[in-house]
Design an enzyme around this catalytic site. Sequence first.
Site, PDB file in Angstrom:
ATOM      1  CG  ASP A  70       3.980  -0.567  -6.265  1.00  0.00           C
ATOM      2  OD1 ASP A  70       3.068   0.236  -6.522  1.00  0.00           O
ATOM      3  OD2 ASP A  70       4.658  -1.143  -7.135  1.00  0.00           O
TER       4      ASP A  70
ATOM      5  CD  GLU B 227       0.530   1.093 -11.572  1.00  0.00           C
ATOM      6  OE1 GLU B 227       1.463   1.799 -12.022  1.00  0.00           O
ATOM      7  OE2 GLU B 227       0.746   0.020 -10.961  1.00  0.00           O
ATOM      8  CD  GLU B 228       1.891  -3.219  -9.573  1.00  0.00           C
ATOM      9  OE1 GLU B 228       2.706  -3.275 -10.516  1.00  0.00           O
ATOM     10  OE2 GLU B 228       2.174  -2.695  -8.482  1.00  0.00           O
TER      11      GLU B 228
ATOM     12  CG  HIS C  41       7.528  -4.519  -8.361  1.00  0.00           C
ATOM     13  ND1 HIS C  41       7.323  -4.646  -9.711  1.00  0.00           N
ATOM     14  CD2 HIS C  41       6.603  -3.612  -7.939  1.00  0.00           C
ATOM     15  CE1 HIS C  41       6.331  -3.843 -10.089  1.00  0.00           C
ATOM     16  NE2 HIS C  41       5.889  -3.207  -9.025  1.00  0.00           N
TER      17      HIS C  41
ATOM     18  CG  HIS D 133      -1.840   0.907  -8.181  1.00  0.00           C
ATOM     19  ND1 HIS D 133      -1.438  -0.359  -7.822  1.00  0.00           N
ATOM     20  CD2 HIS D 133      -0.706   1.624  -8.350  1.00  0.00           C
ATOM     21  CE1 HIS D 133      -0.120  -0.409  -7.781  1.00  0.00           C
ATOM     22  NE2 HIS D 133       0.347   0.782  -8.090  1.00  0.00           N
TER      23      HIS D 133
ATOM     24  CG  ASP E  27       2.414   4.060  -7.889  1.00  0.00           C
ATOM     25  OD1 ASP E  27       2.813   3.322  -6.969  1.00  0.00           O
ATOM     26  OD2 ASP E  27       1.960   3.623  -8.966  1.00  0.00           O
TER      27      ASP E  27
END
Length: 347
Positions: free
Chosen positions: A186, A220-221, A321, A69, A241
């Site tokens: 990410d 995706e998030e 994150h 993603h 991922d």
Amino acid sequence: MSVNLQYVVDFLVSLVNIPSPSGNTEKVIRFIEEECARLGIENKRNNKDGLVLTVPGKNNDVHRVLTAHVDTLGAMVKEIKGNGRIKLTLIGGFAYNAIEGEYCQIETADGKLYTGTIQSTHASVHVYKDTSTHERNQSTMEIRLDAVVKNADDVRELGIEVGDFISFAPRCEVTETGFIKTRHLDDKASVACMFGALKTVLDSGEQLPYTTHFLISNNEEIGYGANSNIPPETVEFLAIDMGAIGEGQTTDEFCVSICAKDSSGPYHYGMRKHLVELAKANGLNYAVDIYPYYGSDASAAMKAGVDVKHGLIGPGIDASHSMERTHKTSLENSVKLIVAYLQSDLV
């Protein structure tokens, strides 16, 4: 297996410097379309404005899908305050302390860009006694715009309104020691690895054993990136991922991580064993891990009822994150495992 690692790193740096919070990914999708055209890869948009790449294989009766993603964490304008500051609402699952002090960019509906800084409403230790203990949440965090604004009307005159997208400065650096530290590894690190693998396969001139689709998802998030647009011929679905690093994990910043289980449950056991065997056979640095607070596009596909064997691999990423970091060797191991999988037989 020869991998053009510089291509992977350069592509990654380009990706992280294109703002693409979930819901506002047009610019980065266009960039990937341009790279597909350069490499001669067939591609098309889906209705979500994600991108589906297709590489024909020797066997067109059964297909594979790989996904990574390109959407990232971000925010939106929640409220324009009376003092000209801006309240945020988060896009994606992360803590406010992860973005405190970060530079950001607001994009208006007509494409104007304004910069600012995300900070606590009690940022000054010379004014507020509770600066260090003040809770960080939606009510206590704000954006200080880099514009002369003293009230809400001043802000609106700039064209900023509720719902405008906010992206965070990546501050990307590639160090002499081989680390890549930046926001949004990410999952842009995995997208770069996917393209590194595609380039390796295309440069080899060898046809893949099975027709393979590469789905660049863009939601995706927020939970539904690659849960659709899966061709009915698909029998295997591999998500690429980030591998989660932390206490109790075996993954580090130098290996390719193979996920056995995340918050959605175990991944397909045969698929996982196949990936481990490929890693061993190719002498790769790998780790098998469980990601306790994690969900992928493969788990989203499972929840949508897609009937496939599903797996999950990716480069090891520290401080997910937040201000993330990986190493070139992790990218290299990830690319090599993707190539080995693409060239392998079905599970």
